[in-house]
Design an enzyme around this catalytic site. Structure first.
Site, short mmCIF file in Angstrom:
data_model
loop_
_atom_site.label_atom_id
_atom_site.label_comp_id
_atom_site.label_asym_id
_atom_site.label_seq_id
_atom_site.Cartn_x
_atom_site.Cartn_y
_atom_site.Cartn_z
N LYS A 1 -8.11 -1.00 -0.54
CA LYS A 1 -8.87 0.22 -0.25
C LYS A 1 -9.78 0.56 -1.44
CE LYS A 1 -8.35 5.11 0.74
NZ LYS A 1 -7.49 6.23 1.06
N GLU B 1 6.72 6.67 0.59
CA GLU B 1 5.53 7.02 -0.18
C GLU B 1 4.91 8.31 0.37
OE1 GLU B 1 1.69 4.59 -0.54
OE2 GLU B 1 2.70 3.95 -2.35
N HIS C 1 26.49 -9.22 9.65
CA HIS C 1 27.26 -10.10 8.77
C HIS C 1 26.96 -9.81 7.31
CE1 HIS C 1 28.56 -12.41 12.26
NE2 HIS C 1 27.36 -12.12 12.73
N LYS D 1 1.74 2.78 -13.60
CA LYS D 1 0.51 1.96 -13.74
C LYS D 1 -0.09 2.15 -15.13
CE LYS D 1 -1.04 2.27 -8.89
NZ LYS D 1 -2.08 2.77 -7.99
N GLY E 1 -3.97 4.47 2.49
CA GLY E 1 -3.63 3.05 2.37
C GLY E 1 -2.51 2.64 3.32
N ARG E 2 -1.44 3.46 3.39
CA ARG E 2 -0.30 3.08 4.24
C ARG E 2 -0.57 3.34 5.73
NH1 ARG E 2 0.71 6.89 0.60
NH2 ARG E 2 1.12 9.03 1.25
O1 F6P Z 1 0.25 2.04 -5.63
C1 F6P Z 1 0.26 2.65 -4.39
C2 F6P Z 1 -0.97 2.36 -3.57
O2 F6P Z 1 -1.98 3.23 -3.93
C3 F6P Z 1 -0.66 2.44 -2.09
O3 F6P Z 1 -0.72 3.72 -1.60
C4 F6P Z 1 -1.67 1.50 -1.53
O4 F6P Z 1 -1.36 1.13 -0.24
C5 F6P Z 1 -1.59 0.38 -2.53
O5 F6P Z 1 -1.44 1.03 -3.77
C6 F6P Z 1 -2.75 -0.56 -2.57
O6 F6P Z 1 -3.95 0.09 -2.85
P1 F6P Z 1 -5.33 -0.58 -2.57
O7 F6P Z 1 -5.44 -0.88 -1.11
O8 F6P Z 1 -6.37 0.39 -3.04
O9 F6P Z 1 -5.40 -1.87 -3.38
#
Ligand code: F6P
Length: 525
Positions: free
Chosen positions: A211, A354, A385, A494, A268-269
């Protein structure tokens, strides 16, 4: 646009009534007795929604509790908050963004939303959505027709990996044109190196899915893939690399000219319905991908229009609140009885944890109650199992979600009845338990589960099922008063990783805590 506010659940009259209800009958509720005594229980707690049937009757809930939970939803302003999402208001307040992933699966002609909707801006967005979708699906078909491209390597992480990977696996039976689709997410070079060892530059298409086009893992992998491509004599980057991103300028600057975009109002999710879904479209074709979107859209319409009491995402979200905040359950198990759904628990982890793993409300106030449970799971019957022992006899009560698919796509005889029998038997065993004086062989029972049934696993039913979960997460998040659409909790690590990466190179441990300093020294060199 102002951020619409819900009334936080603990500030409603219904909250106190639910506490009283829990103390009076909730804590001691026995689903076995309720099923024995109430002939209408199964029917009342069965709910059909597009492509999905759910039996909620083995849960620790009765009609008065559900009625109170529905009052809670009303008092919190759930319907208003939902409508605010569907009219494009900036409900992601901390990022001042609209939340409109549902628009990605809306047909071009229809028009979702109330009178308050700003039709022009939405119509414009929808137009852009379909222009991009058409271009992306044409490209997917072009790749499918290109016999020289035998391998697709999707490089992305989080929402740019988990959804597409899960869906490509899930829809393998619909992948009529077989291509190997690899997913590389981890910055751990073993992953990329393992894939690169199996492919050749002239036969490979790399999809750089991000993204932001700024995520460290993805950019590191993309840079290495590009260097490998050149070193192996690869030519024609425009044919062998495509970028799926909202940041087309950064993709261009990276040297990729083939791009498919999306927008900041897609989290993103929640992005597998956008250009991020290209691997899915390459796997199942344009028609299959449109079916996937159509299934999700049908669920959007159910969520948007069904009365709260017959609205499956609402009923599930309310149950989630009941379990988390009154019963105090801290985790939920996802058990898909279909091996192709093996990445579904990981995908739902990001979606729910998240989104709702927050300890402050949308106004930044500390919450006095629990939010997202831990989601986890593995497909059945394998899980039986492994971890089911704990579900049956462990000290914690963990609600389980069984996902059963009625029709199999294979022709092997005897397997499907065994698979379905096991799903039913496990749900039954969890609920009924078994008295035994010996202790070790005693099963307490009354352990709750929800049983989902899909007629068959198709692009449509998968799309609907995922949208169901998205909306259910919206419901619990709205009641908790949190912003389900930001993820500030991923930032600190990060930043620290950048600092530590520099220190790993230099050995500088000045100012570090003693534990990190010692570990860093151990890992150096
Ligand atoms: O680190 C979390 C996050 O921001 C997620 O929400 C997202 O899906 C992922 O990183 C990847 O982000 P991008 O698509 O910008 O690389």
């Amino acid at each position: 646009m102002p951020t619409p506010m819900t009334v936080r659940c603990d500030r409603t009259p219904a909250w106190g009534q639910l506490q009283a209800q829990f103390a009076a009958t909730g804590a001691s509720f026995d689903a076995r007795t309720a099923l024995d005594e109430d002939a209408s229980r199964v029917e009342r707690l069965s709910q059909s929604a597009p492509h999905v049937f759910a039996d909620l009757s083995k849960n620790l809930i009765d009609a008065p509790t559900e009625a109170l939970l529905l009052q809670l939803a009303v008092q919190c302003g759930l319907a208003e908050h939902r409508d605010a999402m569907f009219t494009g208001e900036h409900i992601n307040g901390t990022e001042d963004r609209a939340v409109m992933h549902y628009l990605l699966r809306q047909p071009p002609s229809s028009h979702t939303g109330s009178a308050a909707l700003a039709p022009d801006s939405v119509a414009e967005k929808l137009h852009d959505v379909h222009t991009t979708l058409d271009a992306m699906l044409r490209y997917a078909e072009q790749v499918r027709a290109d016999a020289a491209i035998t391998d697709i390597v999707n490089i992305g992480i989080g929402g740019s990996d988990l959804g597409p990977q899960m869906a490509v696996l899930a829809l393998d039976a619909f992948a009529d044109v077989k291509r190997r689709i690899h997913f590389v997410s981890n910055v751990d070079g073993h992953e990329l190196a393992g894939v690169l060892a199996k492919v050749r530059p002239e036969n490979t298409l790399f999809l750089i899915a991000s993204k932001t086009f700024a995520t460290t893992e993805t950019m590191t992998n993309a840079t290495s893939a590009k260097a490998w491509f050149a070193a192996q004599g690869g030519t024609d980057i425009a044919r062998h690399f495509a970028a799926l991103t909202t940041n087309v300028a950064a993709a261009n600057a990276f040297g990729i000219s083939t791009t498919f975009g999306f927008w900041d109002w897609v989290g993103g999710r929640y992005s597998m319905w956008s250009a991020i879904g290209l691997p899915i479209a390459i796997a199942v074709g344009a028609e299959g991908f449109r079916g996937f979107l159509a299934g999700a859209h049908a669920m959007d319409e159910h969520f948007r229009t069904a009365p709260l009491a017959q609205n499956l995402p609402v009923r599930l979200g309310l149950l989630d609140v009941w379990y988390r905040n009154f019963h105090g359950f801290t985790s939920r198990c996802i058990a898909p009885y279909h091996s192709a759904l093996r990445r579904m628990p990981a995908y739902f982890q990001q979606l729910e944890m998240e989104s709702n793993g927050k300890r402050v409300d949308a106004q930044g106030q500390l919450l006095p109650f629990g939010t997202s449970p831990v989601l986890w799971g593995e497909p059945g019957t394998n899980g039986q199992h492994a971890y089911f022992q704990m579900l049956h006899q462990g000290t914690d009560v963990i609600p389980v979600e069984f996902i059963a698919v009625k029709k199999a796509m294979h022709a092997l005889s005897g397997h499907q009845p065994k698979l379905l029998a096991n799903a039913l038997a496990q749900a039954q065993a969890l609920m009924l338990g078994k008295a035994d004086t010996g202790g070790h062989k005693n099963f307490p029972g009354n352990r709750p589960s929800t049983f989902f049934v899909l007629e068959s696993l198709t692009p449509e039913s998968l799309g609907a099922f995922i949208a169901l979960y998205e909306h259910r997460v919206f419901v619990s998040g709205a009641l908790w008063g949190i912003n389900s659409f930001d993820q500030w909790g991923v930032e600190l690590g990060k930043v620290l990783a950048k600092d530590i990466e520099g220190r790993l190179a230099t050995g500088d441990v000045a100012g570090l805590d003693a534990s990190t300093a010692a570990l860093l020294q151990r890992l150096r060199g």
